[in-house]
Design a protein around this motif. Sequence first.
Motif, PDB file in Angstrom:
ATOM      1  N   ASP A  15      72.827  73.610 112.570  1.00  0.00           N
ATOM      2  CA  ASP A  15      72.132  72.527 111.880  1.00  0.00           C
ATOM      3  C   ASP A  15      71.710  73.053 110.508  1.00  0.00           C
ATOM      4  O   ASP A  15      70.770  73.840 110.413  1.00  0.00           O
ATOM      5  CB  ASP A  15      70.912  72.084 112.682  1.00  0.00           C
ATOM      6  N   ARG A  17      70.071  71.818 108.207  1.00  0.00           N
ATOM      7  CA  ARG A  17      68.792  71.332 107.686  1.00  0.00           C
ATOM      8  C   ARG A  17      67.674  72.343 107.884  1.00  0.00           C
ATOM      9  O   ARG A  17      66.667  72.295 107.201  1.00  0.00           O
ATOM     10  CB  ARG A  17      68.410  70.012 108.355  1.00  0.00           C
ATOM     11  N   ALA A 154      77.401  67.533 106.005  1.00  0.00           N
ATOM     12  CA  ALA A 154      76.044  67.646 105.474  1.00  0.00           C
ATOM     13  C   ALA A 154      76.080  67.908 103.961  1.00  0.00           C
ATOM     14  O   ALA A 154      77.143  68.074 103.364  1.00  0.00           O
ATOM     15  CB  ALA A 154      75.313  68.772 106.203  1.00  0.00           C
ATOM     16  N   TYR A 155      74.912  68.015 103.383  1.00  0.00           N
ATOM     17  CA  TYR A 155      74.737  68.217 101.948  1.00  0.00           C
ATOM     18  C   TYR A 155      75.465  69.462 101.430  1.00  0.00           C
ATOM     19  O   TYR A 155      75.769  69.573 100.249  1.00  0.00           O
ATOM     20  CB  TYR A 155      73.237  68.340 101.613  1.00  0.00           C
ATOM     21  N   THR A 161      77.434  66.839 110.228  1.00  0.00           N
ATOM     22  CA  THR A 161      76.152  66.219 110.546  1.00  0.00           C
ATOM     23  C   THR A 161      76.161  65.931 112.057  1.00  0.00           C
ATOM     24  O   THR A 161      77.182  66.126 112.728  1.00  0.00           O
ATOM     25  CB  THR A 161      75.987  64.883 109.789  1.00  0.00           C
TER      26      THR A 161
END
Length: 177
Positions: A15, A17, A154-155, A161
Amino acid sequence: MNIICFGDSNTYGYDPRGYFGGRYAADSRWVDILATETGWTVHNMGQNGREIPSAAPAFPDDTDLLIVMLGTNDLLQGRSPEQAAERLERFLSVVSLDRSKILLIAPSPVTLGEWVPSPQLIDDSHTFARLCRSLAERLGVRFAGAGAWDIPLAYDGVHFTEQGHKAFAAGLLEELK
């Protein structure tokens, strides 16, 4: 069925994030979704940062399917698609399992993001996917291209994601039918 998924952080369920590199919840990781949807025994041998190894681990003889998805980290570390494909060929050539039990998945192409600042990396990831297809044909192993599964990243331009993991699982389940 006894399945081994051997890959990098997108297999592990990383993940992006979280600062310390946590994992998505099991219900959002493609490996765990595969196990839940099929009832198979699925072993997650994903490892963050894994590049294509020079030697293959001894996979158990009772493995019904080895799913291999590697190469993105090799490209991110500056290897050309051709160099990564050569490493992958050497790796797959020493896997002790019958070729019919191997599924090579070309990773989803990267997109512009924090980890992908250059369009060249995107082009390289598309080239690598084509080389993976040719490699699978040459070695006589099964092939799937994750680029066809519309996986949200993702970014950072690299990691799936949660929706990306679900899209990957859906594409893989369709492939395995």
